[in-house]
Design a protein around this motif. Sequence first.
Motif, short mmCIF file in Angstrom:
data_model
loop_
_atom_site.label_atom_id
_atom_site.label_comp_id
_atom_site.label_asym_id
_atom_site.label_seq_id
_atom_site.Cartn_x
_atom_site.Cartn_y
_atom_site.Cartn_z
N UNK A 1 -6.42 -2.28 -50.27
CA UNK A 1 -6.05 -2.41 -49.03
C UNK A 1 -5.00 -1.21 -48.71
N UNK A 2 -4.64 -0.93 -47.55
CA UNK A 2 -3.81 0.32 -47.11
C UNK A 2 -2.53 0.03 -48.13
N UNK A 3 -2.16 1.35 -48.66
CA UNK A 3 -1.03 1.43 -49.45
C UNK A 3 -0.37 2.71 -49.34
N UNK A 4 0.84 2.80 -49.55
CA UNK A 4 1.61 4.07 -49.55
C UNK A 4 2.47 3.90 -50.76
N UNK A 5 2.68 5.00 -51.70
CA UNK A 5 3.90 4.77 -52.71
C UNK A 5 5.23 5.34 -52.27
N UNK B 1 -1.87 12.51 -51.96
CA UNK B 1 -2.07 12.18 -50.76
C UNK B 1 -1.32 10.59 -50.62
N UNK B 2 -0.92 10.13 -51.60
CA UNK B 2 -0.44 8.62 -51.91
C UNK B 2 1.16 8.29 -51.26
N UNK B 3 1.71 9.57 -51.12
CA UNK B 3 3.13 9.36 -51.01
C UNK B 3 3.55 10.50 -50.02
N UNK B 4 4.45 10.09 -48.90
CA UNK B 4 4.88 10.82 -47.85
C UNK B 4 5.20 12.38 -48.30
N UNK B 5 4.97 13.31 -47.56
CA UNK B 5 5.13 14.68 -48.10
C UNK B 5 6.65 14.98 -48.26
N UNK C 1 -7.18 3.31 -46.22
CA UNK C 1 -7.44 2.77 -47.55
C UNK C 1 -7.35 3.77 -48.73
N UNK C 2 -6.81 3.34 -49.72
CA UNK C 2 -6.80 4.24 -50.98
C UNK C 2 -8.21 4.98 -51.32
N UNK C 3 -9.45 4.35 -51.05
CA UNK C 3 -10.61 4.91 -51.18
C UNK C 3 -11.03 5.84 -50.29
N UNK C 4 -10.31 6.28 -49.30
CA UNK C 4 -10.43 7.24 -48.39
C UNK C 4 -9.60 8.52 -48.70
N UNK C 5 -8.39 7.92 -49.64
CA UNK C 5 -7.37 9.15 -49.88
C UNK C 5 -7.79 9.66 -51.31
#
Length: 578
Positions: A141-145, A215-219, A251-255
């Motif tokens: 599912x869409x996720x951000x760290x 790419x899972x956390x904001x720059x 989603x994570x699978x795209x990142x």
Amino acid sequence: MTDRRNSNRRSQAWFGARGRSGMLYRSWMRNQGFGHEVFDGRPVIGIATSASELAPCNAHLTRVAEAVKRGVWQAGGLPLQFPTMATGETLMRPTAMLYRNLMAMEVEELIRANPLDGVVLLSGCDKTTPAMLMGAASVDLPAVMVTGGPMLNGKYRGQDVGSGTHVWKFEEDLKTGRMTEEECFFAEGCMARSNGHCMTMGTASTMACVAEALGMQLPGSAAWPAVDSRRMETAQAAGRRIVDMVEEELRPSRILTRKAFENAIRVNAAIGGSTNAVIHLTALAGRVGVELGLDDFDRLVREVPTLVNLMPSGAYLMEDFCYAGGLPAVMAELLGGGLLHGGPVTVTGRTVAENTAQAERVDSDVITPLDAPFQPAGTGIAVLRGNLCPDGAVIKQSAASPHLLTHRGPARVFDSPEAYHAVADDPGLDVDENTVIVIRNAGPKGYPGMPEVSNVPLPAKLLKAGVTDMVRVCDGRMSGTGYGTVVLHVTPEAAVGGPLALVRDGDPVVLDVPGRTLRLDVDDAELARRRQEWTPPAERYTSGYTWLYTQHVEQADRGADFGFLRGGRGHEIPRDSH
């Protein structure tokens, strides 16, 4: 504000249901004071937090969660905070690594079982970041760290003090009489003077940077200190962004693509990152079906210099790194040299190249330029092979002593870290500066959990004689805050019959890091004879989680994950029992 109501969202299988089921889900949520309007189809965002006073690095995450909530509300979502276990390396025995996979399982199942459309992952200490990424990746599912940030720089008698790194240094000073017990006790408080995780480039800081590089956390968000107000700004921005990610189905699978992992490996080399990143990235890749082998961690970094001058390899700390430009400055430097892929998409919805286009290196002592690096290319993690580690071993070259990278010496073997510690201060211990200290039965299955014990302190008699480093070989791990010429993750481990189990006192051990070999200079026939005599250790656990772990954990070269957790299981909605 965009109208984000959508009756087809995943969460609407709960909150949009008709009849008794919908009434039950909504009514129980309303006992928290939510009005009926929040169940109108807007995105439901989970905030997974590993906040715990038993994990000091994560203790402040409850406040970070409040900032995330503000962002979710601003963007028109419904934030729902939930706790996860916290695997804090500072307190947990025998090692937090024993519980990384358990935490990943818990995160995965909590996300899947609940009415969530996206999730923000709040982590801090070493294992919480990879565990959350592994769990979220398996659900997809869409996720951000959002990592909790490092502590402020430690200060002791006018010098900067690094958490973890100075523990080893103070221990050496104590053993050699350069420091008293009272001074050591006082220094403890100087080393950890704010909320946050280790401010050295240890595993916690490394994995925060790795999450950003993937790419899972904001720059820029990996480096803000835990107590800096911009840490909360970053968390609030992540809350806003996750709502957009749900809309975009990002989603994570795209990142988490092969190129994203290659970027993370090269970034880890450039920042002088922890060897533990090898274990965690390999495990995460296994969750998303990306082929990532141990040799990739050697091949991909041979052209990458160490750009970041941070402890334990350098002089500065994470607070300095942040103000010097943080990870975007490092990534921009690597991109300019053709050492990163610019195209992978990130949680921003933009590419790596777009995220770093405006990045600026403010302090060239802390973040050095590519043409004048802190350490030259080829000083990152090296992967070794040989008859002592047929499936591989790793060494952090930037933290090792150059004169020991090519070494031949007699083995002094210990069947556990505890066995070594019991005699390390014995003035009669039969070792000298050429001895290779071998610590075995510290691997995933053998300890169990593969603890951070490989960089054992030098024997007291050698420290007093002025010896500052020795070659150490172990099937366990080393803290990212540690240093020394330490060969780690020897695979297969001794407990499953790896060659480390066959080493005897006095056997010549030959280390050749430039040649990427680690071998035992013992005749093959003799090793075969020893193998015939070897018997596996008795099983110590017959029930409970530790039994499950020892039965299913994979070896270090595969990330020490559970074999049955490799691959993803998706976010299919569980059956409705109401």
